[in-house]
Design a protein around this motif. Structure first.
Motif, PDB file in Angstrom:
ATOM      1  N   ILE A 100       0.838  -1.201   0.000  1.00  0.00           N
ATOM      2  CA  ILE A 100       0.000   0.000   0.000  1.00  0.00           C
ATOM      3  C   ILE A 100       0.874   1.252   0.000  1.00  0.00           C
ATOM      4  O   ILE A 100       0.626   2.198  -0.752  1.00  0.00           O
ATOM      5  CB  ILE A 100      -0.966  -0.007   1.201  1.00  0.00           C
ATOM      6  N   LYS A 101       1.924   1.259   0.832  1.00  0.00           N
ATOM      7  CA  LYS A 101       2.779   2.444   0.929  1.00  0.00           C
ATOM      8  C   LYS A 101       3.597   2.685  -0.334  1.00  0.00           C
ATOM      9  O   LYS A 101       4.054   3.792  -0.569  1.00  0.00           O
ATOM     10  CB  LYS A 101       3.684   2.347   2.159  1.00  0.00           C
ATOM     11  N   SER A 102       3.757   1.678  -1.173  1.00  0.00           N
ATOM     12  CA  SER A 102       4.471   1.884  -2.433  1.00  0.00           C
ATOM     13  C   SER A 102       3.507   2.214  -3.575  1.00  0.00           C
ATOM     14  O   SER A 102       3.946   2.503  -4.683  1.00  0.00           O
ATOM     15  CB  SER A 102       5.305   0.654  -2.788  1.00  0.00           C
ATOM     16  N   SER A 103       2.203   2.203  -3.288  1.00  0.00           N
ATOM     17  CA  SER A 103       1.206   2.471  -4.329  1.00  0.00           C
ATOM     18  C   SER A 103       1.176   3.955  -4.676  1.00  0.00           C
ATOM     19  O   SER A 103       1.482   4.817  -3.860  1.00  0.00           O
ATOM     20  CB  SER A 103      -0.184   2.021  -3.875  1.00  0.00           C
ATOM     21  N   GLU A 104       0.777   4.245  -5.902  1.00  0.00           N
ATOM     22  CA  GLU A 104       0.705   5.628  -6.364  1.00  0.00           C
ATOM     23  C   GLU A 104      -0.286   6.472  -5.557  1.00  0.00           C
ATOM     24  O   GLU A 104       0.023   7.618  -5.227  1.00  0.00           O
ATOM     25  CB  GLU A 104       0.371   5.673  -7.853  1.00  0.00           C
ATOM     26  N   PRO A 105      -1.487   5.957  -5.190  1.00  0.00           N
ATOM     27  CA  PRO A 105      -2.400   6.787  -4.392  1.00  0.00           C
ATOM     28  C   PRO A 105      -1.774   7.226  -3.058  1.00  0.00           C
ATOM     29  O   PRO A 105      -1.931   8.368  -2.642  1.00  0.00           O
ATOM     30  CB  PRO A 105      -3.611   5.889  -4.165  1.00  0.00           C
ATOM     31  N   TYR A 106      -1.046   6.315  -2.406  1.00  0.00           N
ATOM     32  CA  TYR A 106      -0.403   6.665  -1.142  1.00  0.00           C
ATOM     33  C   TYR A 106       0.740   7.653  -1.371  1.00  0.00           C
ATOM     34  O   TYR A 106       0.803   8.702  -0.725  1.00  0.00           O
ATOM     35  CB  TYR A 106       0.115   5.408  -0.433  1.00  0.00           C
ATOM     36  N   THR A 107       1.653   7.342  -2.290  1.00  0.00           N
ATOM     37  CA  THR A 107       2.833   8.189  -2.459  1.00  0.00           C
ATOM     38  C   THR A 107       2.461   9.571  -2.982  1.00  0.00           C
ATOM     39  O   THR A 107       3.020  10.578  -2.546  1.00  0.00           O
ATOM     40  CB  THR A 107       3.876   7.534  -3.394  1.00  0.00           C
ATOM     41  N   GLU A 108       1.480   9.634  -3.893  1.00  0.00           N
ATOM     42  CA  GLU A 108       1.084  10.930  -4.437  1.00  0.00           C
ATOM     43  C   GLU A 108       0.368  11.776  -3.386  1.00  0.00           C
ATOM     44  O   GLU A 108       0.618  12.974  -3.259  1.00  0.00           O
ATOM     45  CB  GLU A 108       0.198  10.747  -5.668  1.00  0.00           C
ATOM     46  N   SER A 109      -0.532  11.161  -2.618  1.00  0.00           N
ATOM     47  CA  SER A 109      -1.247  11.926  -1.591  1.00  0.00           C
ATOM     48  C   SER A 109      -0.296  12.382  -0.491  1.00  0.00           C
ATOM     49  O   SER A 109      -0.417  13.509   0.006  1.00  0.00           O
ATOM     50  CB  SER A 109      -2.409  11.114  -1.013  1.00  0.00           C
ATOM     51  N   LEU A 110       0.668  11.555  -0.124  1.00  0.00           N
ATOM     52  CA  LEU A 110       1.642  11.956   0.890  1.00  0.00           C
ATOM     53  C   LEU A 110       2.489  13.125   0.400  1.00  0.00           C
ATOM     54  O   LEU A 110       2.709  14.097   1.123  1.00  0.00           O
ATOM     55  CB  LEU A 110       2.525  10.780   1.291  1.00  0.00           C
ATOM     56  N   ALA A 111       2.950  13.057  -0.854  1.00  0.00           N
ATOM     57  CA  ALA A 111       3.747  14.149  -1.412  1.00  0.00           C
ATOM     58  C   ALA A 111       2.949  15.448  -1.432  1.00  0.00           C
ATOM     59  O   ALA A 111       3.472  16.524  -1.089  1.00  0.00           O
ATOM     60  CB  ALA A 111       4.224  13.791  -2.821  1.00  0.00           C
ATOM     61  N   LYS A 112       1.665  15.365  -1.799  1.00  0.00           N
ATOM     62  CA  LYS A 112       0.832  16.567  -1.831  1.00  0.00           C
ATOM     63  C   LYS A 112       0.589  17.101  -0.425  1.00  0.00           C
ATOM     64  O   LYS A 112       0.578  18.313  -0.211  1.00  0.00           O
ATOM     65  CB  LYS A 112      -0.486  16.288  -2.556  1.00  0.00           C
ATOM     66  N   ALA A 113       0.394  16.213   0.549  1.00  0.00           N
ATOM     67  CA  ALA A 113       0.212  16.651   1.934  1.00  0.00           C
ATOM     68  C   ALA A 113       1.478  17.334   2.451  1.00  0.00           C
ATOM     69  O   ALA A 113       1.417  18.393   3.075  1.00  0.00           O
ATOM     70  CB  ALA A 113      -0.156  15.460   2.824  1.00  0.00           C
ATOM     71  N   GLN A 114       2.628  16.744   2.165  1.00  0.00           N
ATOM     72  CA  GLN A 114       3.889  17.287   2.672  1.00  0.00           C
ATOM     73  C   GLN A 114       4.247  18.625   2.034  1.00  0.00           C
ATOM     74  O   GLN A 114       4.963  19.419   2.639  1.00  0.00           O
ATOM     75  CB  GLN A 114       5.021  16.280   2.459  1.00  0.00           C
ATOM     76  N   SER A 115       3.749  18.892   0.828  1.00  0.00           N
ATOM     77  CA  SER A 115       4.093  20.144   0.154  1.00  0.00           C
ATOM     78  C   SER A 115       2.976  21.193   0.236  1.00  0.00           C
ATOM     79  O   SER A 115       3.146  22.305  -0.269  1.00  0.00           O
ATOM     80  CB  SER A 115       4.430  19.869  -1.317  1.00  0.00           C
ATOM     81  N   ASN A 116       1.861  20.861   0.884  1.00  0.00           N
ATOM     82  CA  ASN A 116       0.735  21.789   0.962  1.00  0.00           C
ATOM     83  C   ASN A 116       1.016  22.875   2.006  1.00  0.00           C
ATOM     84  O   ASN A 116       1.174  22.586   3.195  1.00  0.00           O
ATOM     85  CB  ASN A 116      -0.546  21.024   1.305  1.00  0.00           C
ATOM     86  N   VAL A 117       1.056  24.119   1.559  1.00  0.00           N
ATOM     87  CA  VAL A 117       1.416  25.244   2.431  1.00  0.00           C
ATOM     88  C   VAL A 117       0.398  25.425   3.550  1.00  0.00           C
ATOM     89  O   VAL A 117       0.764  25.667   4.703  1.00  0.00           O
ATOM     90  CB  VAL A 117       1.573  26.551   1.604  1.00  0.00           C
ATOM     91  N   GLU A 118      -0.887  25.276   3.240  1.00  0.00           N
ATOM     92  CA  GLU A 118      -1.919  25.439   4.268  1.00  0.00           C
ATOM     93  C   GLU A 118      -1.763  24.386   5.367  1.00  0.00           C
ATOM     94  O   GLU A 118      -1.858  24.695   6.563  1.00  0.00           O
ATOM     95  CB  GLU A 118      -3.309  25.359   3.637  1.00  0.00           C
ATOM     96  N   LEU A 119      -1.509  23.145   4.985  1.00  0.00           N
ATOM     97  CA  LEU A 119      -1.317  22.082   5.971  1.00  0.00           C
ATOM     98  C   LEU A 119      -0.034  22.316   6.760  1.00  0.00           C
ATOM     99  O   LEU A 119      -0.010  22.133   7.977  1.00  0.00           O
ATOM    100  CB  LEU A 119      -1.307  20.712   5.284  1.00  0.00           C
ATOM    101  N   GLN A 120       1.034  22.752   6.082  1.00  0.00           N
ATOM    102  CA  GLN A 120       2.288  23.053   6.769  1.00  0.00           C
ATOM    103  C   GLN A 120       2.068  24.130   7.831  1.00  0.00           C
ATOM    104  O   GLN A 120       2.596  24.045   8.941  1.00  0.00           O
ATOM    105  CB  GLN A 120       3.355  23.536   5.778  1.00  0.00           C
ATOM    106  N   THR A 121       1.277  25.160   7.501  1.00  0.00           N
ATOM    107  CA  THR A 121       1.003  26.247   8.431  1.00  0.00           C
ATOM    108  C   THR A 121       0.240  25.733   9.648  1.00  0.00           C
ATOM    109  O   THR A 121       0.510  26.148  10.771  1.00  0.00           O
ATOM    110  CB  THR A 121       0.185  27.362   7.735  1.00  0.00           C
ATOM    111  N   MET A 122      -0.685  24.799   9.429  1.00  0.00           N
ATOM    112  CA  MET A 122      -1.531  24.318  10.524  1.00  0.00           C
ATOM    113  C   MET A 122      -0.836  23.316  11.443  1.00  0.00           C
ATOM    114  O   MET A 122      -0.977  23.405  12.657  1.00  0.00           O
ATOM    115  CB  MET A 122      -2.819  23.724   9.970  1.00  0.00           C
ATOM    116  N   ILE A 123      -0.108  22.356  10.880  1.00  0.00           N
ATOM    117  CA  ILE A 123       0.485  21.309  11.736  1.00  0.00           C
ATOM    118  C   ILE A 123       2.002  21.399  11.822  1.00  0.00           C
ATOM    119  O   ILE A 123       2.629  20.649  12.561  1.00  0.00           O
ATOM    120  CB  ILE A 123       0.036  19.891  11.327  1.00  0.00           C
ATOM    121  N   GLY A 124       2.612  22.324  11.090  1.00  0.00           N
ATOM    122  CA  GLY A 124       4.066  22.487  11.117  1.00  0.00           C
ATOM    123  C   GLY A 124       4.750  21.539  10.153  1.00  0.00           C
ATOM    124  O   GLY A 124       4.116  20.717   9.501  1.00  0.00           O
TER     125      GLY A 124
END
Length: 119
Positions: free
Chosen positions: A27-51
């Motif tokens: 699951i962790k090597s699947s595209e849905p997981y890796t793509e969503s994680l990359a988008k979460a890690q680079s999302n400025v709004e999420l970075q502002t909220m949780i650091g």
């Protein structure tokens, strides 16, 4: 005789543990997981909220089914930063080798939902 039973239980438990680990690894090597994680890690709004850095939890809930170039996924997992955490939810369908996501978002502990599909 009791020692033999104990060894058998440890071997069975080890095989079960390996099977679960293999599923998480797939699951962790699947595209849905890796793509969503990359988008979460680079999302400025999420970075502002949780650091940052934003790191994923070890566990992933949901399912992914693949059949050659087709499939579907519905996954949930937690991410956390120094100031809080969020739950990432991704739903996607794979057709002819390409994923199309109907949902990819992160919901913080206070209930704020951030759409990760919007760039």
């Amino acid at each position: 005789m009791g020692g033999g039973c104990l060894v058998a239980l440890l071997v069975c438990g080890g095989l079960i543990g390996t099977g679960v680990f293999g599923v998480f690894a797939m699951i962790k090597s699947s595209e849905p997981y890796t793509e969503s994680l990359a988008k979460a890690q680079s999302n400025v709004e999420l970075q502002t909220m949780i650091g940052e850095p934003i790191e994923p939890s070890a566990l992933v809930q949901g399912n992914i089914q693949l059949n050659n170039d087709d499939g579907d996924a519905d996954l949930n997992y937690s991410v956390s930063g120094p100031n809080g955490s969020a739950t990432v939810h991704v739903i996607g369908t794979k057709a002819d080798g390409s994923w199309d996501y109907s949902r990819m978002d992160a919901t913080t502990a206070d209930g704020t939902t951030i759409d990760l599909l919007v760039d």
